[in-house]
Scaffold this active site. Structure first.
Site, PDB file in Angstrom:
ATOM      1  N   ASP A  57       0.816  -1.216   0.000  1.00 20.30           N
ATOM      2  CA  ASP A  57       0.000   0.000   0.000  1.00 20.30           C
ATOM      3  C   ASP A  57       0.850   1.266   0.000  1.00 20.30           C
ATOM      4  O   ASP A  57       0.664   2.158  -0.844  1.00 20.30           O
ATOM      5  CB  ASP A  57      -0.940   0.009   1.208  1.00 20.30           C
ATOM      6  CG  ASP A  57      -1.899  -1.164   1.203  1.00 20.30           C
ATOM      7  OD1 ASP A  57      -1.462  -2.290   0.952  1.00 20.30           O
ATOM      8  OD2 ASP A  57      -3.092  -0.961   1.456  1.00 20.30           O
ATOM      9  N   ARG A  65      -0.634   2.051  16.600  1.00 17.18           N
ATOM     10  CA  ARG A  65      -1.004   3.201  15.772  1.00 17.18           C
ATOM     11  C   ARG A  65      -0.820   4.543  16.470  1.00 17.18           C
ATOM     12  O   ARG A  65      -0.329   5.490  15.853  1.00 17.18           O
ATOM     13  CB  ARG A  65      -2.442   3.044  15.260  1.00 17.18           C
ATOM     14  CG  ARG A  65      -2.614   1.858  14.311  1.00 17.18           C
ATOM     15  CD  ARG A  65      -1.658   1.946  13.142  1.00 17.18           C
ATOM     16  NE  ARG A  65      -1.748   0.805  12.239  1.00 17.18           N
ATOM     17  CZ  ARG A  65      -0.797  -0.087  12.066  1.00 17.18           C
ATOM     18  NH1 ARG A  65       0.354   0.013  12.742  1.00 17.18           N
ATOM     19  NH2 ARG A  65      -0.939  -1.084  11.222  1.00 17.18           N
ATOM     20  N   ASP A  77      -7.749   1.147  11.130  1.00 15.72           N
ATOM     21  CA  ASP A  77      -6.554   1.973  11.248  1.00 15.72           C
ATOM     22  C   ASP A  77      -6.755   3.390  10.749  1.00 15.72           C
ATOM     23  O   ASP A  77      -6.137   4.330  11.245  1.00 15.72           O
ATOM     24  CB  ASP A  77      -5.378   1.315  10.510  1.00 15.72           C
ATOM     25  CG  ASP A  77      -4.745   0.203  11.314  1.00 15.72           C
ATOM     26  OD1 ASP A  77      -4.971   0.157  12.536  1.00 15.72           O
ATOM     27  OD2 ASP A  77      -4.016  -0.617  10.737  1.00 15.72           O
ATOM     28  N   SER A  98      -2.348  -9.301   3.943  1.00 18.44           N
ATOM     29  CA  SER A  98      -2.027  -8.026   4.567  1.00 18.44           C
ATOM     30  C   SER A  98      -1.515  -8.333   5.964  1.00 18.44           C
ATOM     31  O   SER A  98      -2.190  -9.011   6.742  1.00 18.44           O
ATOM     32  CB  SER A  98      -3.279  -7.143   4.638  1.00 18.44           C
ATOM     33  OG  SER A  98      -3.013  -5.955   5.351  1.00 18.44           O
TER      34      SER A  98
END
Length: 404
Positions: free
Chosen positions: A19, A100, A129, A181
């Site tokens: 990504d 995060r 996210d 992923s």
């Protein structure tokens, strides 16, 4: 061309994966911004970090900053969450959710240092996210612009991302056959997508990265002793370790015995259910040991209240509310109980299982003298009669009323 005022610099949370590799050239094409790649070292594998600066530059970034956040992540994020006993939906140890906020915080810091006007993340428009990153951005600097390419571009699948990178001559390790992923840090590794999108498919060997298949784990059990002081592990098998080294060691020994695998379907914040395979070997060992200490030390009301705090904390962290008063409040409340957890726990690791076999604490409320089935001189069993009469009084009155 997508227009943005004051064209300048944007700091991208860069992982080197599919990504974010595609995001760099896409931003340059559509916004004419200078892209600065920010890599947060939160304990992902060395292979992920080797050559990542060169890869970012080759993808079109003007610069790449790698910041070692492992110690801060363990001390200021993992253990504060661990202290509350947080488990999302009873299983998930919040490995991605905890990472995060620290990534976003350092990303904002770098944006200030480089006079950037925007920050960017690679989270999809379907996941959690995007919320976690942008909640952190809003709390830390609401004046910075936020770019979320997955919500803007016309690329609609990871397969299309691979084709896009090929057209730009940018290399990627992802293939259309192995299109998982993944998120990895010192606490866990998660795997989503691929065969896991069909809940009737059994995870294949490619779905598990860290841990040995429990069926192939050693046939001989291994015993470890963890000593805690005020909630923190201070020794393993009598060897003193800091928290980072403790976690690294427990990950290694836990992975060897197939500890910490879960295959779950979870409720994302935005309403979609998703399936993932999570591996958290060291964290699972620590949680098991800490719960064993709680059983010794906490009275019933305290234990139940700590459970409620953990349940709420799991939702708060999962939903990206790290930089909020509620997270701080829960953490402070739970610290009272965390501070009580001192003692030793002996664990038996065997083929994916953790068995607590010994537990000791000077703060233990367990008394063999009171609990024994043998003869004792400290407890008068006749006392229970009066207690039961009072405890059952409301039930007795209700029954009498109903009978009338």
């Amino acid at each position: 061309m997508i227009k943005i005022k004051h064209t300048n610099k944007v700091v991208l949370a860069y992982s080197g994966g599919l990504d974010t590799s595609a995001i760099i050239p896409w931003i340059k094409e559509n916004y004419s911004l200078e892209v600065i790649a920010f890599v947060a070292d939160v304990g992902q594998s060395k292979n992920d970090l080797d050559g990542i600066s060169e890869k970012a530059i080759q993808s079109g970034a003007s610069d790449c900053y790698i910041v070692d956040l492992k110690k801060d992540f363990v001390y200021d994020y993992i253990f504060p969450v661990l202290s509350t006993g947080a488990l999302y939906e009873g299983n998930y140890l919040l490995g991605t959710a905890m990472a995060r906020p620290i990534i976003a915080k350092e990303q904002i810091k770098l944006a200030h240092q480089t006079n950037s006007i925007a920050v960017c993340h690679g989270a999809t428009g379907k996941g959690n996210d995007q919320v976690r990153f942008e909640m952190a951005y809003a709390a830390l600097d609401p004046n910075l612009k936020v770019l979320s390419p997955w919500r803007k571009w016309k690329l609609s699948s990871r397969e299309e991302l691979i084709d896009y990178l090929k057209s730009k001559n940018i290399s990627t390790t992802a293939t259309k056959e192995k299109i998982y992923s993944r998120d990895e840090n010192i606490w866990h590794i998660s795997t989503e997508g691929g065969v896991l999108e069909n809940t009737w498919n059994e995870p294949d060997n490619n779905c598990w990265v860290w841990t040995t298949d429990p069926m192939m784990a050693p046939d001989k059990a291994e015993y470890i002793t963890i000593e805690f002081d005020k909630g923190y592990p201070i020794t393993i098998n009598n060897n003193s370790l800091n928290l980072v080294d403790c976690l690294i060691y427990l990950n290694k020994i836990g992975s060897k015995h197939g500890i910490g695998r879960i295959d779950i379907v979870e409720n994302r914040l935005i309403g979609i259910k998703s399936r993932g395979c999570y591996e958290t070997p060291g964290g699972t060992i620590l949680v098991t040991a800490m719960r064993a200490l709680e059983q010794l030390i906490l009275d019933r009301d305290s234990f139940q209240w700590r459970q409620k705090l953990g349940l709420k904390m799991a939702t708060v962290v999962y939903d990206g509310l790290w930089f909020s008063p509620i997270r701080k409040s829960i953490q402070n409340a739970a610290h009272v109980f965390f501070n009580m957890l001192s003692g030793k726990i002996v664990l038996k690791l065997y083929k994916g299982n953790i068995i607590v076999i010994k537990k000791y604490s000077q703060q233990s409320l367990y008394s063999e003298e009171f609990a024994t089935f043998g003869k004792d001189t400290v407890y008068d069993q006749h006392d229970a009669q009066g207690f039961i009469k009072l405890f059952s009084l409301s039930s007795k009155i209700r029954a009498m009323k109903n009978k009338k």
